[in-house]
Structures are given as structure tokens and as C-alpha cells.
Design a protein around this motif. Sequence first.
Motif, PDB file in Angstrom:
ATOM      1  N   UNK A  71      47.956  37.452  40.263  1.00  0.00           N
ATOM      2  CA  UNK A  71      46.970  37.158  41.312  1.00  0.00           C
ATOM      3  C   UNK A  71      45.885  38.219  41.372  1.00  0.00           C
ATOM      4  N   UNK A  72      46.270  39.475  41.237  1.00  0.00           N
ATOM      5  CA  UNK A  72      45.283  40.560  41.265  1.00  0.00           C
ATOM      6  C   UNK A  72      44.349  40.457  40.063  1.00  0.00           C
ATOM      7  N   UNK A  73      44.900  40.161  38.893  1.00  0.00           N
ATOM      8  CA  UNK A  73      44.076  40.016  37.691  1.00  0.00           C
ATOM      9  C   UNK A  73      43.057  38.897  37.864  1.00  0.00           C
ATOM     10  N   UNK A  74      43.518  37.757  38.382  1.00  0.00           N
ATOM     11  CA  UNK A  74      42.607  36.632  38.601  1.00  0.00           C
ATOM     12  C   UNK A  74      41.544  36.976  39.639  1.00  0.00           C
ATOM     13  N   UNK A  75      41.954  37.663  40.710  1.00  0.00           N
ATOM     14  CA  UNK A  75      41.012  38.024  41.770  1.00  0.00           C
ATOM     15  C   UNK A  75      39.955  38.993  41.246  1.00  0.00           C
ATOM     16  N   UNK A  76      40.372  39.985  40.467  1.00  0.00           N
ATOM     17  CA  UNK A  76      39.409  40.941  39.904  1.00  0.00           C
ATOM     18  C   UNK A  76      38.437  40.224  38.973  1.00  0.00           C
ATOM     19  N   UNK A  77      38.961  39.310  38.152  1.00  0.00           N
ATOM     20  CA  UNK A  77      38.093  38.569  37.239  1.00  0.00           C
ATOM     21  C   UNK A  77      37.066  37.741  38.015  1.00  0.00           C
ATOM     22  N   UNK A  78      37.538  37.045  39.066  1.00  0.00           N
ATOM     23  CA  UNK A  78      36.628  36.229  39.877  1.00  0.00           C
ATOM     24  C   UNK A  78      35.578  37.084  40.566  1.00  0.00           C
ATOM     25  N   UNK A  79      36.022  38.177  41.188  1.00  0.00           N
ATOM     26  CA  UNK A  79      35.083  39.042  41.909  1.00  0.00           C
ATOM     27  C   UNK A  79      34.084  39.691  40.962  1.00  0.00           C
ATOM     28  N   UNK A  80      34.536  40.029  39.768  1.00  0.00           N
ATOM     29  CA  UNK A  80      33.621  40.653  38.805  1.00  0.00           C
ATOM     30  C   UNK A  80      32.540  39.663  38.368  1.00  0.00           C
ATOM     31  N   UNK A  81      32.941  38.420  38.120  1.00  0.00           N
ATOM     32  CA  UNK A  81      31.954  37.403  37.732  1.00  0.00           C
ATOM     33  C   UNK A  81      30.967  37.162  38.870  1.00  0.00           C
ATOM     34  N   UNK A  82      31.471  37.069  40.097  1.00  0.00           N
ATOM     35  CA  UNK A  82      30.584  36.877  41.254  1.00  0.00           C
ATOM     36  C   UNK A  82      29.661  38.074  41.436  1.00  0.00           C
TER      37      UNK A  82
END
Length: 437
Positions: free
Chosen positions: A352-363
Motif C-alpha cells: 500500500x505504501x509503495x502504491x501510495x508513493x507512486x501515485x503521489x509522485x505522479x500527481x
Amino acid sequence: MNNLRLLTGVLSVLLSSGGVCAYGQTAVTLEQIFETADAHSAQLRPSFTAQTEANREINIAQAGRLPDINASLSLSYIGDGFTTKRNFSDYQKALIPHFGNTLSINITQPVYTGGAVTSAIELAELKSTAARYATDFQRDNIRFRLTGFYLDIYKYNNLRTVVEGNIAAAQKVLQEMRARYEQGTALQNDITRYELLVSNLELQLVKINNTIEILNTNLVMTAGLAEGTVIVPDSTILARSLPKDDAAWWQDEAEANSPSLSLARSGIDISRKAEALVRSERLPKIGLQAGWSIDGPILVEIPPINRNLSYWYVGVGVSYNISSLYKSNKSLAKSRIATQHAIEQFDATRENVTLAVNTDYIRYLEAYEELKTQQKSVELAERNYRTTSTRYSADMALITDMLDAANSKLDAEQQLVNARINIIYYYYKLLFTTGKI
């Protein structure tokens, strides 16, 4: 030409009214709000108390290494006895001293407990560490919530300035229209339309003010600030130069600093230590023993001796719970399942943290692209305004065209400020997700 000069003056006032209204208040930075919240937030106090409670558990577990000291004192009345033959014949009364007393002191110092005491201490220390991670996680949640309130206040303050400028401009245009209506060059329908516009803008302003008040109350209460404090965001926050490190760097930071990951890791350690504690039940317990007692009267003699008997002893005691060989199996199996569950929970949290970091980085990167787009929109809106102004001067455009152009420019400038705020928001979102806020 008088009308053109008046309109140009109105639009100049409207276009120069951007920015955040401070209303005589001192600007407060996010960092200052974070510091205040860390010290005074009511929502953090339960976490601090839980952490203190966990620290006390360590002291309790360490007390298991101390000797056990038991003392007992009893005073009693002893009735007379009797003796008989084995067939209960030949009854004879046996006089016994009636006052009885017992005093004993026993000391046991654990030497070897199969690791139970050590495991209990280590388990308490792990729970204390987990409580600290839970506090960090709660603190980060509060900080990110405060960031949202803070940036929303900035946005709505900016929107309020724009709406107030639109109201002022619309009212001046209404004055001009009424003057032209008296001259017979404007229609009553145009005046009614602008009166409706002003009414809608005033209602929008009321809603904006109410929203700002709600956001301010939420921020002040969450941060533990004094009641009645009015937060004015620091406008220099938009001028910050924020880093644009690659995604791998942010993922590494999350792996090292995320409180949710640290909390999940501590869950694994706690489960494994609890498993070791269950295993210790299968091992013998060894301790040094010492004691002293004094009893009276001496009843093992016939007739009883009306004296005190005192004795002391030292030695080594060994105990072994044989039933643990078959009783602890179920507890051990449960502990192993709990450890497996903690490992799986950690894997899920890491994902979940990996996915959240990836999403936030793209945003975060997307916000930079949005900023470029809004900068281009402002450039085009300004060009459109200059073109419309020139056409209006040449009587080739209506006053409504001028107002539309001015509103488009103001809207573009508003969106530009919001785009800069979005960059800051997603940057703090990354800091929150990675545990660095």
C-alpha cells in the motif's frame, strides 16, 4: 470616450485586486502550526499517554528479575484434642496449649526461567517502540490534515479577493449602465441582468466566508491554538523551490521512514517475541531459595510442647510444569499463526505504501505540468484581454465582451495560484506518505 475611460478604470481596479487578504493578521507558516500541534493538539495526547503507559510496562517486566519475598503471620486459638484406639475406643482427652502462632519469611531469587523474564522485558520494549511509531503515525496524520486546512484557507482567501473584486467591478458597471439608461443608450434588461450577477456574487462571497471560518476553526482546534485565532497563510509558501527527486528516492525514503511500515515491522517482532514467551513455558525454572519460620506450639509431639520451633533454610529450587508439554501446543500454534499474520500484514502495508508513493509522485509531477498549462492560460487570457480592449476602443466589441475577457483573465490568474498550491499540496502528500512530514 468618457465611458471607455470609466470602464478601463474599473477593469484596472479589478485586475489589480489579486492576492491574499491578511485582514490585519500576522502570517503563520505551516512549520509553526506543526510545532504548536505537536505540543498542544488534543488529538495527540492519547498517543503520548499510551506511549507513557507502554514505558511503564517495561518497568513492570523488569521487576520479574527481582526476588520474590513472602511473609506471613498468623495467630490462632487451638482447641483441646483427644486420642482413641484405631477402633475409636478408649477415648482420652488431650490437653493442648490454646494460643498458636506462626511467622514465616520466604525469599526466592529467579536464576533461570527458560527465558520467560527476558522475553517479557523484550516484549514490553517492543510494545513501547510500537507505541512510539503509533504516535509518529498519528502526528503525521494530524500534520497532513493541518496542511489541507492551511492550503484550503489560502485558496479560499484568494478566491474571496477575486469575488470581492468582481462585485466591486460589477457594481461600478451597474452605475455606468444606470447612467446610460437615463441617457437612453442602455436597456433595463441589461441592468436587471447585472443586478442578478451582483446578487449571485454576494451569495458566493457569503459561502466563501463561511467556508473560511469552518476551515479556520478546524485548523485552530486541531492544532490546539487559542480559541478565536485567525490563521493567515504565509504567501511566500508559493515561492518555495521544491525538490523533484526521482521515484526510487521517494520509495527508499518511505521504506526507511514510513511510520506505518515501522509499526507493521514492530508487529512482526512483537509476535515473534510472544512466540518465544510461549516456548519458555516448556522449560524448567530454577531459583535460589531462603526462608525462616517460627511456629508454636509444637503439635507433632504427644503431649504437645508449649514452645516455639524456629528453623531456617537455604537452597536451590527447580520446578517444571509437565502439563506444559501438552497444554502449550495450542498456544504455540496460535502464536505462530499470529506471527504469520503479522508478516502478511507487513507485506500488505508495504504494498500500500509503495502504491501510495507512486501515485503521489505522479500527481506531484502532474502538478508541475498543470502549472505550465495555467501559466500558458494566463498568457493567453492577457492577450485576449488586450485584443478585446483594443476592439472595444474601436467600437467593435460590447461591454459584456470586455467583462468576459476580464473575468477570463481573473479566472486564469486564480487557477495559476491554485496550480502552485497543488504542487505544495502533493509535495506534502509525498512527505506524509514517506513519513517525512
